[in-house]
Design a protein around this motif. Sequence first.
Motif, PDB file in Angstrom:
ATOM      1  N   SER A  61       0.957  -1.154   0.118  1.00 22.22           N
ATOM      2  CA  SER A  61      -0.107   0.055  -0.040  1.00 22.22           C
ATOM      3  C   SER A  61       0.790   1.152  -0.165  1.00 22.22           C
ATOM      4  CB  SER A  61      -0.774   0.056   1.164  1.00 22.22           C
ATOM      5  OG  SER A  61      -0.273  -0.143   2.258  1.00 22.22           O
ATOM      6  N   ILE A  62       0.341   2.433  -0.565  1.00 23.97           N
ATOM      7  CA  ILE A  62       1.065   3.675  -0.800  1.00 23.97           C
ATOM      8  C   ILE A  62       1.066   4.722   0.328  1.00 23.97           C
ATOM      9  CG2 ILE A  62       1.114   2.956  -3.188  1.00 23.97           C
ATOM     10  CD1 ILE A  62      -1.107   5.460  -3.628  1.00 23.97           C
ATOM     11  N   HIS A  66      -5.946   7.746   2.504  1.00 18.95           N
ATOM     12  CA  HIS A  66      -6.754   7.946   3.702  1.00 18.95           C
ATOM     13  C   HIS A  66      -7.049   6.834   4.244  1.00 18.95           C
ATOM     14  CE1 HIS A  66      -7.217  12.507   3.527  1.00 18.95           C
ATOM     15  NE2 HIS A  66      -6.912  12.335   2.075  1.00 18.95           N
ATOM     16  N   ARG A  67      -7.208   6.565   5.398  1.00 22.33           N
ATOM     17  CA  ARG A  67      -7.273   5.394   6.189  1.00 22.33           C
ATOM     18  C   ARG A  67      -8.319   5.334   7.156  1.00 22.33           C
ATOM     19  NH1 ARG A  67      -3.300   1.589   6.018  1.00 22.33           N
ATOM     20  NH2 ARG A  67      -2.186   1.657   4.046  1.00 22.33           N
ATOM     21  N   ASN A  68      -9.042   4.083   7.460  1.00 23.99           N
ATOM     22  CA  ASN A  68      -9.978   4.086   8.787  1.00 23.99           C
ATOM     23  C   ASN A  68      -9.575   3.131   9.556  1.00 23.99           C
ATOM     24  OD1 ASN A  68     -11.923   6.146   7.710  1.00 23.99           O
ATOM     25  ND2 ASN A  68     -12.558   4.550   6.493  1.00 23.99           N
ATOM     26  N   SER A  69      -8.250   2.462   9.776  1.00 21.64           N
ATOM     27  CA  SER A  69      -7.578   1.742  10.436  1.00 21.64           C
ATOM     28  C   SER A  69      -6.947   2.441  11.612  1.00 21.64           C
ATOM     29  CB  SER A  69      -6.573   0.871   9.744  1.00 21.64           C
ATOM     30  OG  SER A  69      -5.852   1.605   9.301  1.00 21.64           O
ATOM     31  N   GLY A  73      -9.953   8.030   9.605  1.00 28.36           N
ATOM     32  CA  GLY A  73      -9.696   9.130   8.947  1.00 28.36           C
ATOM     33  C   GLY A  73      -8.370   9.656   8.754  1.00 28.36           C
ATOM     34  N   HIS A  74      -7.352   9.017   9.118  1.00 29.66           N
ATOM     35  CA  HIS A  74      -6.040   9.436   9.185  1.00 29.66           C
ATOM     36  C   HIS A  74      -5.557   9.156   7.811  1.00 29.66           C
ATOM     37  CE1 HIS A  74      -4.933   5.252  10.115  1.00 29.66           C
ATOM     38  NE2 HIS A  74      -3.771   5.630   9.690  1.00 29.66           N
ATOM     39  N   ILE A  75      -4.156   9.909   7.587  1.00 24.65           N
ATOM     40  CA  ILE A  75      -3.425   9.643   6.384  1.00 24.65           C
ATOM     41  C   ILE A  75      -2.541   8.465   6.553  1.00 24.65           C
ATOM     42  CG2 ILE A  75      -2.096  10.895   4.475  1.00 24.65           C
ATOM     43  CD1 ILE A  75      -3.895  13.175   5.029  1.00 24.65           C
ATOM     44  N   HIS A  76      -2.314   7.701   5.648  1.00 22.07           N
ATOM     45  CA  HIS A  76      -1.228   6.938   5.697  1.00 22.07           C
ATOM     46  C   HIS A  76       0.091   7.641   5.333  1.00 22.07           C
ATOM     47  CE1 HIS A  76       0.753   2.695   3.972  1.00 22.07           C
ATOM     48  NE2 HIS A  76       0.464   2.708   5.398  1.00 22.07           N
ATOM     49  N   THR A  77       1.021   7.389   6.389  1.00 22.76           N
ATOM     50  CA  THR A  77       2.325   8.053   6.431  1.00 22.76           C
ATOM     51  C   THR A  77       3.452   7.258   6.042  1.00 22.76           C
ATOM     52  OG1 THR A  77       2.449   7.569   8.963  1.00 22.76           O
ATOM     53  CG2 THR A  77       1.294   9.769   8.284  1.00 22.76           C
ATOM     54  N   ALA A  78       3.113   6.220   5.384  1.00 22.74           N
ATOM     55  CA  ALA A  78       4.157   5.349   5.153  1.00 22.74           C
ATOM     56  C   ALA A  78       3.834   4.582   3.785  1.00 22.74           C
ATOM     57  CB  ALA A  78       4.519   4.217   6.234  1.00 22.74           C
ATOM     58  N   ILE A  79       4.708   3.591   3.476  1.00 24.79           N
ATOM     59  CA  ILE A  79       4.368   2.567   2.445  1.00 24.79           C
ATOM     60  C   ILE A  79       4.525   1.157   3.172  1.00 24.79           C
ATOM     61  CG2 ILE A  79       4.912   3.653   0.399  1.00 24.79           C
ATOM     62  CD1 ILE A  79       7.816   2.044   0.356  1.00 24.79           C
ATOM     63  N   ASP A  80       3.618   0.266   2.583  1.00 26.51           N
ATOM     64  CA  ASP A  80       3.301  -0.945   3.613  1.00 26.51           C
ATOM     65  C   ASP A  80       4.176  -1.922   2.476  1.00 26.51           C
ATOM     66  OD1 ASP A  80       2.088  -0.069   5.743  1.00 26.51           O
ATOM     67  OD2 ASP A  80       0.118  -0.715   5.149  1.00 26.51           O
ATOM     68  N   ILE A  81       5.356  -2.623   2.927  1.00 31.32           N
ATOM     69  CA  ILE A  81       6.157  -3.436   1.907  1.00 31.32           C
ATOM     70  C   ILE A  81       6.257  -4.667   2.551  1.00 31.32           C
ATOM     71  CG2 ILE A  81       7.320  -1.298   0.945  1.00 31.32           C
ATOM     72  CD1 ILE A  81       9.611  -1.515   2.821  1.00 31.32           C
ATOM     73  N   SER A 183       2.051   9.406  13.021  1.00 26.91           N
ATOM     74  CA  SER A 183       1.782   8.268  12.351  1.00 26.91           C
ATOM     75  C   SER A 183       0.318   7.862  12.229  1.00 26.91           C
ATOM     76  CB  SER A 183       2.654   7.105  13.029  1.00 26.91           C
ATOM     77  OG  SER A 183       3.788   7.113  12.963  1.00 26.91           O
ATOM     78  N   TRP A 184      -0.483   7.973  13.375  1.00 26.93           N
ATOM     79  CA  TRP A 184      -1.693   7.839  13.117  1.00 26.93           C
ATOM     80  C   TRP A 184      -2.567   9.003  13.627  1.00 26.93           C
ATOM     81  CZ3 TRP A 184       1.514   6.113  17.021  1.00 26.93           C
ATOM     82  CH2 TRP A 184       1.490   6.664  18.233  1.00 26.93           C
ATOM     83  N   LEU A 185      -2.131  10.136  13.696  1.00 27.45           N
ATOM     84  CA  LEU A 185      -2.782  11.450  13.677  1.00 27.45           C
ATOM     85  C   LEU A 185      -2.522  12.629  12.639  1.00 27.45           C
ATOM     86  CD1 LEU A 185      -2.695  11.899  17.712  1.00 27.45           C
ATOM     87  CD2 LEU A 185      -4.526  10.953  16.541  1.00 27.45           C
ATOM     88  N   THR A 186      -2.097  12.060  11.376  1.00 28.42           N
ATOM     89  CA  THR A 186      -1.844  12.816  10.673  1.00 28.42           C
ATOM     90  C   THR A 186      -3.273  13.004   9.766  1.00 28.42           C
ATOM     91  OG1 THR A 186       0.553  12.885  10.348  1.00 28.42           O
ATOM     92  CG2 THR A 186      -0.788  13.438   8.345  1.00 28.42           C
ATOM     93  N   PHE A 187      -3.934  13.815   9.714  1.00 29.16           N
ATOM     94  CA  PHE A 187      -5.011  14.164   8.965  1.00 29.16           C
ATOM     95  C   PHE A 187      -5.417  14.971   7.601  1.00 29.16           C
ATOM     96  CE2 PHE A 187      -6.211  12.854  13.175  1.00 29.16           C
ATOM     97  CZ  PHE A 187      -7.051  11.656  12.998  1.00 29.16           C
ATOM     98  N   ASN A 188      -4.025  15.650   7.567  1.00 31.66           N
ATOM     99  CA  ASN A 188      -4.263  16.514   6.322  1.00 31.66           C
ATOM    100  C   ASN A 188      -2.708  16.521   5.291  1.00 31.66           C
ATOM    101  OD1 ASN A 188      -2.700  18.714   7.311  1.00 31.66           O
ATOM    102  ND2 ASN A 188      -4.529  19.027   8.776  1.00 31.66           N
TER     103      ASN A 188
END
Length: 209
Positions: A61-62, A66-69, A73-81, A183-188
Amino acid sequence: MRLFLFLLSTTLWFQNPTIEQDRGRWKPYYTDVNPAKIADKWFLPFDIGDRRKRSNLKIISIFGDHRNSYVKGHIHTAIDINPANPKSELIAVYPMANGVVCSIHLGENQRTVVVRHKLPNGSTMFTSYKHLKEVYVTNGQNVNPNTKIARLFTKLESKKYGGDYHHLHLEIRKKFDDFGCASWLTFNETQLSDRFYNPQMFIKENLIN
């Protein structure tokens, strides 16, 4: 009525605090120490045939989705690899460059190790490795690209948490003033670009095809 509103607002704060409100909880896990060696060469964080070759990486994942995990509603701050061709079911995680472990925080399926790096120009940046089953390093420990810092969950171990944690959540950070909670509180987009690099772009610029 006032008591009810107070309890309601307190509950909402704990459910969804801001980065500034939450950062203090994570500061005790941070060790302010400088790396012993310069980060002058970058590698993929897995034991694979050629750790300089980005085609050995499988991106699940990139960055910027935007995530619901975890927090809705937070933004994914990483890549999953994961490694494109893992050597074993037990996948070890290594630092991407010389650095020092500055934070080990969270638990269970969110266990995280953060490494602080000093660049040749004197500036500082951080790499963060999340979803770790086992951690083998300690805060303040200097590490290099061959230091095994952790291992990932297997597919079977991941099932305990819904079956979706057998990968590495890799962040490339400009700074760590939030001590991890961004990591989990980035929203914009402003918050995202303030603290994080796009790991795909960073890998493209610092490794080979």
